[in-house]
Design a protein around this motif. Structure first.
Motif, PDB file in Angstrom:
ATOM      1  N   LEU A 179      17.215  71.093 -26.481  1.00 62.15           N
ATOM      2  CA  LEU A 179      16.101  70.183 -26.251  1.00 62.15           C
ATOM      3  C   LEU A 179      15.411  69.933 -27.586  1.00 62.15           C
ATOM      4  CD1 LEU A 179      14.782  68.808 -23.745  1.00 62.15           C
ATOM      5  CD2 LEU A 179      13.136  70.691 -23.723  1.00 62.15           C
ATOM      6  N   ASP A 180      15.102  68.666 -27.859  1.00 63.03           N
ATOM      7  CA  ASP A 180      14.428  68.314 -29.108  1.00 63.03           C
ATOM      8  C   ASP A 180      13.109  69.095 -29.220  1.00 63.03           C
ATOM      9  OD1 ASP A 180      14.038  66.331 -31.457  1.00 63.03           O
ATOM     10  OD2 ASP A 180      12.180  66.156 -30.294  1.00 63.03           O
ATOM     11  N   ASN A 181      12.864  69.700 -30.388  1.00 62.50           N
ATOM     12  CA  ASN A 181      11.690  70.561 -30.568  1.00 62.50           C
ATOM     13  C   ASN A 181      10.376  69.815 -30.362  1.00 62.50           C
ATOM     14  OD1 ASN A 181      13.078  72.944 -31.109  1.00 62.50           O
ATOM     15  ND2 ASN A 181      13.310  72.444 -33.276  1.00 62.50           N
ATOM     16  N   THR A 182      10.286  68.600 -30.902  1.00 62.82           N
ATOM     17  CA  THR A 182       9.050  67.816 -30.751  1.00 62.82           C
ATOM     18  C   THR A 182       8.793  67.494 -29.290  1.00 62.82           C
ATOM     19  OG1 THR A 182       9.387  66.825 -32.929  1.00 62.82           O
ATOM     20  CG2 THR A 182       7.821  65.728 -31.454  1.00 62.82           C
ATOM     21  N   PHE A 183       9.856  67.055 -28.602  1.00 61.43           N
ATOM     22  CA  PHE A 183       9.714  66.740 -27.177  1.00 61.43           C
ATOM     23  C   PHE A 183       9.363  68.004 -26.388  1.00 61.43           C
ATOM     24  CE2 PHE A 183      11.460  66.497 -22.886  1.00 61.43           C
ATOM     25  CZ  PHE A 183      10.891  65.302 -22.430  1.00 61.43           C
ATOM     26  N   LYS A 184      10.019  69.123 -26.737  1.00 62.03           N
ATOM     27  CA  LYS A 184       9.790  70.381 -26.021  1.00 62.03           C
ATOM     28  C   LYS A 184       8.334  70.826 -26.162  1.00 62.03           C
ATOM     29  CE  LYS A 184      11.888  73.966 -27.690  1.00 62.03           C
ATOM     30  NZ  LYS A 184      12.972  74.905 -28.005  1.00 62.03           N
ATOM     31  N   THR A 185       7.794  70.698 -27.378  1.00 65.36           N
ATOM     32  CA  THR A 185       6.404  71.096 -27.621  1.00 65.36           C
ATOM     33  C   THR A 185       5.436  70.204 -26.843  1.00 65.36           C
ATOM     34  OG1 THR A 185       6.995  71.867 -29.847  1.00 65.36           O
ATOM     35  CG2 THR A 185       4.658  71.470 -29.393  1.00 65.36           C
ATOM     36  N   SER A 186       5.673  68.879 -26.922  1.00 67.34           N
ATOM     37  CA  SER A 186       4.792  67.937 -26.230  1.00 67.34           C
ATOM     38  C   SER A 186       4.876  68.114 -24.721  1.00 67.34           C
ATOM     39  CB  SER A 186       5.163  66.494 -26.604  1.00 67.34           C
ATOM     40  OG  SER A 186       5.046  66.293 -27.986  1.00 67.34           O
TER      41      SER A 186
END
Length: 434
Positions: A34-41
């Protein structure tokens, strides 16, 4: 996550491919990440369910929802009034200078790209110039079949149709379409009444907000700040249309049998998404007399597309739906179900207290009038044949179909029959192929 854990299900594979196209997941070997930026958001949103998603700048003065609604409605009515000027019974072409109601060049460009308006005489070509991507077309225009359907579609479908065109135009200008969609969704989750400074946006996002002001999506009271309107929240009303935009489909948004009631769940805390659905204002009796409780000039003009208006009174418009008034709009490419859908979407609450047979009688009769057109059709037009090859035939057929001017075709014998007033446009396109 290991790919083997997901199995070989075709639907899973399709979903994964879609997520990879959007950059949400990536694949390395047999593992999926999972993309890190997407996962964080995503984690921030999920861990704050019930709180305001995006509340803007709390230091800025709030704007009342009613003011935002009035501003958005005024901008949207301006676009509809511009299109309605072309909705003449004769369907004649008009110069932009002949119109009383104008729209910004950026909006005109969107309307033409969405094929709602057809350029019947290209002013740029007449002057021997090639139109630039950031310049609105000039010349004479007419309302296309898709334009007529657009006017009778739901507001959410209309909005997404123009935004789809906006995304495609920016893709041609080398702007990342994903960036446009992300910015759209960002303002869609905004809390109504809160604003933000324009200086917080990058150059491309700032231009988007400026463009969207003309669509009624944003309100800029002073040029320094911006406030998303209830139109921005409307973007989440129809999930099927949103998914369609993300799939980058080529189909027409307003021609699909979508469920207009589909909406995202709304909670008290994301109150900016709670939009009071406009109350219906149309009553139609079994004798086809129509009463519209409105003082809106735009609504009156739209109703007049398929109704013979008799009286325009303060807060009320009366008219009668006739065979000729329905056939006139059907000739423009509007389907009977589109007219019926418009009526049902705007029926006054009192219509629900009437006998179901009244609504059934109305819908049945409109379908019967529509069926009459399948007997004999009289359409003035131009017949094209003797094409150089199959490739040329397919190119011209697709072009005429996209413009909504193709009346009849015979693929086997390579015959095309298009609307008479579209001949100059088709002729110029044929010349451009040589």
């Amino acid at each position: 996550m290991q790919e083997s854990l997901l199995g070989r299900n075709e639907q899973v594979t399709t979903c994964l491919n879609g997520l990879m196209d959007l950059g949400i997941v990536s694949k390395e070997g047999k593992s999926i990440y999972l993309d890190n930026t997407f996962k964080t958001s995503f984690w921030k949103v999920m861990s704050n369910i019930g709180s305001d998603v995006i509340s803007g700048n709390s230091n800025l003065p709030k704007v009342s929802p009613q003011v935002l609604m009035d501003v958005a409605s005024k901008q949207w009515d301006n676009i509809l009034l511009h299109l309605l000027q072309y909705a003449t019974p004769e369907g004649q072409s008009l110069k932009r200078s002949d119109l009383k109601q104008h729209v910004p060049d950026a909006i005109l460009e969107i309307l033409v790209h969405a094929k709602l308006l057809v350029i019947t005489e290209d002013g740029d070509k007449a002057a021997g110039k090639k139109r630039k991507l950031d310049k609105a077309p000039i010349g004479t225009f007419s309302l296309s079949n898709q334009g007529w359907c657009f006017l009778l579609s739901s507001q959410s479908k209309q909005l997404w149709a123009l935004l789809k065109s906006y995304v495609e135009l920016h893709k041609k200008k080398d702007v990342d379409e994903l960036e446009v969609i992300v910015t759209l969704l960002n303002i869609a989750f905004w809390i109504l009444g809160y604003g933000e400074y324009m200086s917080t946006l990058d150059a491309s996002s700032k231009q988007m907000v400026i463009d969207w002001t003309s669509l009624g999506l944003t309100y800029r009271p002073d040029g320094i700040t911006y406030y998303p309107t209830h139109f921005a929240a409307k973007l989440l009303e129809e999930e099927q249309i949103l998914s369609k935009l993300l799939r980058n489909t080529e189909n027409n948004l307003w021609e699909d049998n979508l469920d207009d009631t589909a909406s995202l769940p709304k909670t008290e805390k994301n109150a900016n998404q709670i939009i009071t659905k406009e109350e219906g204002y149309i009553i139609v009796e079994s004798n086809f007399h129509l009463y519209a409780y409105t003082n809106s000039g735009v609504k009156t003009k739209i109703i007049s597309l398929f109704t013979n208006i008799q009286y325009v009174l303060p807060n009320m418009v009366t008219g009668i739906i006739t065979r000729s008034s329905i056939l006139n709009v059907l000739k423009k490419g509007v389907m009977a179900d589109t007219i019926i859908g418009f009526l049902k979407d705007h029926f006054h609450p009192k219509m629900s207290t009437m006998s179901p047979s009244v609504v059934d009688a109305i819908t049945t009769q409109i379908h019967l009038w529509s069926a009459e057109r399948s007997r004999v059709n009289h359409n003035p037009g131009v017949l094209y044949d003797k094409f150089k090859d199959k490739k040329e035939f397919n190119a011209i057929r697709q072009y005429a179909s996209d413009l909504g001017v193709l009346i009849w075709e015979n693929t086997e014998k390579e015959f095309l029959f298009v609307q008479e007033d579209a001949h100059p446009v088709i002729r110029d396109f044929i010349r451009s192929l040589k």
